[in-house]
Design a protein around this motif. Structure first.
Motif: not given
Length: 387
Positions: A354-358, A364-366, A368-371
């Motif tokens: 998987a890819m995530y931003g800062a 795009q952050s890990f 934020a995506v997971m929340h």
């Protein structure tokens, strides 16, 4: 993630497996057989489909239809263009980034894996990219219950990798053939005593041992496992109690063999590392970090470090972990796992990229995506079970 880790909630569910007619001790057809899949089964209860193996897990950074060397499409590209995520099982990075990540991983004694510098390369959008291939640094880094003979190790030849994958897939079949044979032998021995004969302690022990080997399988028919075990261990228990259990185990083993022949592990064509069916256990094995060290946020994780999020609202999941394997500027490529609908505790098809931003990168952050995924899952739980 589409199949996120729900293990921490203690909720269990079951999913049906196909019914088969089998001979001998397991004669006849089974009305239904189920396999235990842990908390991930809640996802199915809520209508959450299992992610297709040939599709990418939705990520935050979608490419503009970047073709690969074979004319396919990519799911995500890092801002600097140094990492390309093709799908959940395939990622590319520039040889420079792969080499840098491998050096960082090699310097960390706690980390058991590295990136293979001999992995294939391909021209991607006019740039030479290298396949990101996660391998063990050496055979002695492979921890039980995994077998080094089935795991990719730095320096493996292509022939060795093919042989290891073949051996792994065959071993899964052999294990269940062996289980089935042991069940049948004991069934035949007890049948000769007669159903009303009393069970001896050694016979109870052998039956219980076979049950523990097939603990990943739930029980068909009526009644639960605990009920049946109580009957087996009751004072004056007869052979019939063991025969009933062994008959179901034989049927379950036969059905498991049928299922294995068409599952994601059998469909693998490339050798990859085996990971636990759990995000935290996978991250611990890859990073070498203790549970305490793993459960902390890192502002800018490098290869060998972890992404971690502890959800504020635990109506959905409690947390999620992922191991960083490549960094390109502010973007990270991870290799991770989440509770899946597989019966096994470990599997090669369970891991994914998987890819995530800062961390400051908004949606795009890990975190934020997971929340976002956690809130969606919590909503489905509330809809199904109420507040």
């Amino acid at each position: 993630m589409q199949a996120h880790d729900e293990q921490h909630h203690g909720v269990q569910g079951r999913s049906p497996v196909r019914t088969a007619a089998v001979d001998g001790a397991a004669g006849g057809s089974i009305a239904y057989l189920q396999r235990t899949v842990g908390n991930a089964a809640v996802g199915r209860l809520l209508g959450q489909d299992r992610p297709a193996r040939d599709h990418a897990v939705p990520v935050q950074r979608y490419a503009e239809q970047v073709p690969d060397a074979t004319g396919g499409q990519f799911a995500a590209v890092s801002d600097n263009g140094g990492i390309v995520l093709k799908d959940r099982s395939t990622a590319y990075a520039t040889p420079e980034l792969v080499g840098r990540a491998a050096e960082q991983l090699d310097r960390l004694e706690r980390v058991a894996v590295t990136l293979d510098p001999a992995a294939p390369t391909a021209m991607v959008d006019g740039r030479q990219m290298q396949l990101v291939r996660v391998v063990y640094k050496s055979a002695d880094k492979v921890r039980a219950p995994l077998r080094a003979a089935h795991e990719p190790v730095l320096g493996d030849s292509d022939e060795s990798r093919r042989d290891k994958l073949k051996a792994y897939q065959q071993a899964r079949v052999d294990d269940w053939v062996r289980n089935n044979a042991e069940v049948t032998v004991l069934y035949q021995e007890l049948s000769r005593k007669g159903p009303t004969a009393r069970l001896t302690l050694p016979e109870v022990g052998r039956t219980t041992g076979l049950i523990s080997k097939t603990v990943g399988l739930a029980w068909g028919g009526t009644g639960g496992r605990e009920e049946r075990l109580r009957a087996l261990n009751a004072p004056g228990a007869t052979v019939q109690a063991a025969l009933d259990l062994l008959q179901e185990l034989a049927r379950a083993c036969a059905n498991r063999l049928i299922e294995i022949s068409g599952d994601a592990e059998s469909a693998l064509r490339q050798l990859v590392i085996t990971v636990p069916n759990d995000c935290k256990q996978t991250a611990m094995r890859l990073t070498g970090l203790s549970p305490e060290s793993l459960s902390r946020e890192v502002d800018r994780p490098e290869p060998g470090d972890q992404h971690y999020v502890d959800f504020e609202h635990k109506d959905g999941w409690e947390n999620h972990f992922a191991c960083v394997v490549v960094r390109d500027g502010d973007d990270t490529l991870t290799y991770e796992a989440a509770a899946d609908f597989a019966a096994e505790e470990f599997g090669k098809a369970l891991g994914y990229f998987a890819m995530y931003g800062a961390s400051s990168d908004g949606a795009q952050s890990f975190k934020a995506v997971m929340h976002g995924k956690n809130e969606e899952y919590a909503d489905r739980k509330r809809e199904a079970f109420g507040p």
